[in-house]
Structure formats: C-alpha cells, structure tokens
Design a protein around this motif. Sequence first.
Motif, PDB file in Angstrom:
ATOM      1  N   ASN A 267       0.839  -1.192   0.000  1.00 15.47           N
ATOM      2  CA  ASN A 267       0.000   0.000   0.000  1.00 15.47           C
ATOM      3  C   ASN A 267       0.877   1.247   0.000  1.00 15.47           C
ATOM      4  O   ASN A 267       2.069   1.192   0.347  1.00 15.47           O
ATOM      5  CB  ASN A 267      -0.911   0.021   1.230  1.00 15.47           C
ATOM      6  CG  ASN A 267      -1.997  -1.024   1.151  1.00 15.47           C
ATOM      7  OD1 ASN A 267      -3.082  -0.785   0.648  1.00 15.47           O
ATOM      8  ND2 ASN A 267      -1.709  -2.222   1.674  1.00 15.47           N
ATOM      9  N   THR A 296      -8.765   0.755  -5.349  1.00 15.15           N
ATOM     10  CA  THR A 296      -8.585   0.770  -3.900  1.00 15.15           C
ATOM     11  C   THR A 296      -7.868   2.008  -3.376  1.00 15.15           C
ATOM     12  O   THR A 296      -7.720   2.148  -2.158  1.00 15.15           O
ATOM     13  CB  THR A 296      -7.780  -0.474  -3.462  1.00 15.15           C
ATOM     14  OG1 THR A 296      -6.483  -0.446  -4.085  1.00 15.15           O
ATOM     15  CG2 THR A 296      -8.505  -1.745  -3.869  1.00 15.15           C
ATOM     16  N   THR A 301      -6.411   2.649   5.128  1.00 18.10           N
ATOM     17  CA  THR A 301      -6.147   1.759   6.256  1.00 18.10           C
ATOM     18  C   THR A 301      -5.169   2.451   7.194  1.00 18.10           C
ATOM     19  O   THR A 301      -4.025   2.713   6.814  1.00 18.10           O
ATOM     20  CB  THR A 301      -5.538   0.425   5.784  1.00 18.10           C
ATOM     21  OG1 THR A 301      -6.442  -0.223   4.886  1.00 18.10           O
ATOM     22  CG2 THR A 301      -5.252  -0.486   6.969  1.00 18.10           C
ATOM     23  N   ARG A 316      -5.960  -1.648  10.996  1.00 16.82           N
ATOM     24  CA  ARG A 316      -7.204  -2.271  10.538  1.00 16.82           C
ATOM     25  C   ARG A 316      -7.902  -1.320   9.569  1.00 16.82           C
ATOM     26  O   ARG A 316      -7.751  -0.094   9.671  1.00 16.82           O
ATOM     27  CB  ARG A 316      -8.126  -2.615  11.716  1.00 16.82           C
ATOM     28  CG  ARG A 316      -8.555  -1.430  12.543  1.00 16.82           C
ATOM     29  CD  ARG A 316      -9.459  -1.836  13.705  1.00 16.82           C
ATOM     30  NE  ARG A 316      -8.746  -2.594  14.727  1.00 16.82           N
ATOM     31  CZ  ARG A 316      -9.307  -3.033  15.863  1.00 16.82           C
ATOM     32  NH1 ARG A 316     -10.598  -2.772  16.086  1.00 16.82           N
ATOM     33  NH2 ARG A 316      -8.604  -3.685  16.747  1.00 16.82           N
ATOM     34  N   ALA A 317      -8.646  -1.904   8.648  1.00 14.06           N
ATOM     35  CA  ALA A 317      -9.365  -1.103   7.660  1.00 14.06           C
ATOM     36  C   ALA A 317     -10.395  -0.212   8.350  1.00 14.06           C
ATOM     37  O   ALA A 317     -10.925  -0.562   9.410  1.00 14.06           O
ATOM     38  CB  ALA A 317     -10.040  -2.005   6.640  1.00 14.06           C
ATOM     39  N   GLN A 323     -15.454   4.351   4.946  1.00 14.51           N
ATOM     40  CA  GLN A 323     -15.111   4.042   3.557  1.00 14.51           C
ATOM     41  C   GLN A 323     -16.131   4.657   2.601  1.00 14.51           C
ATOM     42  O   GLN A 323     -15.775   5.118   1.504  1.00 14.51           O
ATOM     43  CB  GLN A 323     -15.047   2.516   3.354  1.00 14.51           C
ATOM     44  CG  GLN A 323     -14.035   1.791   4.239  1.00 14.51           C
ATOM     45  CD  GLN A 323     -12.595   2.042   3.836  1.00 14.51           C
ATOM     46  OE1 GLN A 323     -12.269   3.055   3.220  1.00 14.51           O
ATOM     47  NE2 GLN A 323     -11.715   1.133   4.212  1.00 14.51           N
TER      48      GLN A 323
END
Length: 388
Positions: A267, A296, A301, A316-317, A323
């Motif tokens: 990421n 994405t 995150t 953690r997301a 979102q």
Amino acid sequence: MQRPTIRAWFLVHKWTSIICTAFLLMLCLTGLPLIFHDEIDALTETAPRYGLPGVGSSGEAPGLRPLDEMLAKALAARPGEVPVFMAFDNDNPSMTITTAPRPDSPDSAMTIQLWDRSTGEATGAVDESGVMHFILQLHTDMFLGLPGMLFLGLMGLLFVAAIISGAVLYAPFMRKLDFGTLRTSRSTRLKWLDYHNLLGIVALAWMSVVGATGVINALATPIFAQWQTTELAEMVRAYDGKGAVPPERYGSIDKAMAAARKAVPGNNPQFIAFPGGDFSSKHHVAIFFQGATPLTERLLTPALVDAETGEFTDARAMPWYAQALFVSQPLHFGDYGGLPLKLLWAVLTLFTIIVLGSGLYLWLGKRRAGTDALVREVESGGTVVPAE
C-alpha cells in the motif's frame, strides 16, 4: 395512481423543492469551478518541477530525504509549533507538513508548508486566502462550521426527496405524451414545464448520486467522531490511563514509517497524523495507507505506531461508514475519470441549474392555480392544463 396518492407526492415534491432550491442553486454555482479545481490551480500556480518519483508501495524511492530531516526543517521554519500532519504525493516527491501551536489547534491556526523531498527545499506554503478556498468554504459549510455542514446535508436530503417525488410524478404526467415532448408552441409555462421534466429525468441518476454523496460528505465530522470513539478507541485500549506523549519525546518518523509499511505491505502512504489530533490518539503516530490500484486508492487503512518508541501497535481497515465517505468525496466532484468525466459533471450541473431555476419559475407562476388543478394536470397525463 389514484388522485390522493398523486396529491401526496405532489405536495412532497412541491415543498421539498421550495425549501432546498435556493441552497441547491448556490451549491451548483460553487460546485462548477470546484469540479475543475486541479486545472484551475495548475493555471494559477507555478508548479515546481521534480526529477524523482514519489513514495511508492515498494518503499521509499532512492534519493528522497529522510522524513525526520524534512520534519526538522518544517519545525525550524515555524518556531514554537508542533507537527500535526504530513502528506505525500505518490507520483512525485512533493509533500506537505502541517504545523500548529498545539496538536489540537483549529484549522485556522494551522500552517501548511510545501516541500520537495528530492532536494530538501521548501517550495512554498498553501494559500488559503484565494478565491478557490473561499468557494470551497462556501460550498462546504457556508462559513458556519459543523452547523453549516449539517444544514447543507439536510438540504441535500430534501433534494433527494424532491428527486424521488419528481420521478414518481413523471410517469403519470407523461402517460399521454411522448418521451422528450417539448411543447414550445404553447404557453411559456408549458414550455418550461417540459424542459424541467425532460432535463430532470435525463439527469435523474446523476442528481441522485451527487445529492446522496453530498449528504454523506456533510456528515464527515460525525463520521470521524464515531470512528474515534469506537474503532480507534479499541485499537489503543492498551494505552488507557497513560499520559499523552509530548512533542519533545516523539521518536523517529522514519522508524515509524518502516514499522507501518511492514504491517501494511503493498500500500502507499497517503498522510501521517501526529498525536493529539482528530485522526490519531494521544500516544500514536497514525499513518494512513491507500490501496495501490485505481479501485482501492480511495480506501484508507490506518496503522498506529507508538510515537515515542516507534513500535507498531495495530492496523485495521476503516469501517464501512468511513469508507463510504472516502468513496463519496471524489465521486461528488467527478474526480474518478480525469477531464472527460469532469466535463460530463459540468454539463449535468448546468442541467441541474436549469431544472432548479425552471422549478422556481413554475412555482412562482402557478401559485394562482390551486393544488387540485395541478394534480388534475398530472392525473390527465399532461393534457388538462390549468388556466394561466
């Protein structure tokens, strides 16, 4: 559809439209230049040239200065202030460092510095006194802060209700008319009514999406507050009872970044939130990573790293409601598909302005006709026209 049902939907459409129209017109007029804010900024600002790539998912690009060095320079430029944010551009070595007198200072007290990590030189500061910033603030909260955001969110809900009720009324009204009928040879009222209906139904899906995403964007502050009190609190549960880490005891940001990258591989780092702000705890550096693909890259995150020791704590997301906010923000302004999509967004915004303006004209002109006469017009499929 029976007459009482038509009457109920008509009244919903009438009053939701009347209440929100003036504010929706303001949002459309301010939203038009905001759609092209990147292009306008490129024309009005002198962009520095970069010879190196930015920060990718594979790690720090060679030739970039350490984050600790960049932070030290930014703090030296603002004596007495503390770091609040660091943000990155994954395509070039541009970065911003935000400082303020305190970690929890209001936005108005913050200074955003622009830096080039390839040279270690400052490239300027973000100017928030320009026309585009004024337009954005007016569009976001009308200079009223959270109450203004929530009020505009309410206007967005009324707009969505007006769209739904208008779509429901469109079917019986057009029952005896061909799709796209424009009775331009009849009265001015009928001509604008047909324009109102046609442009409204053509832009129906777009107006629904922009209205709904606008409502979600207006809830940004409550959404982040909910994340803080639930997800973030759970992530730092082990630190309950410990005092806040003062800025003079912050450890290496490069060490924190390395620990976070190891925990969230593949990421790209988007920004760092320092302890004490809205996006981190009192003990942690929060490094927010975005996905490495077009699908994405809008989803974040957070990885929490102990601000003093540089040890990884948790990652953690973000929850679904956060979102949804991240996805709504670029969708609201058409930032997903480059200039072609922005041009489409602009055209549909112009359609919406005509729909709102014509609706206001129709309401002002048809107050002489009773509600029952207007309901009969819908019930007849547009063939029984109230007296002018």
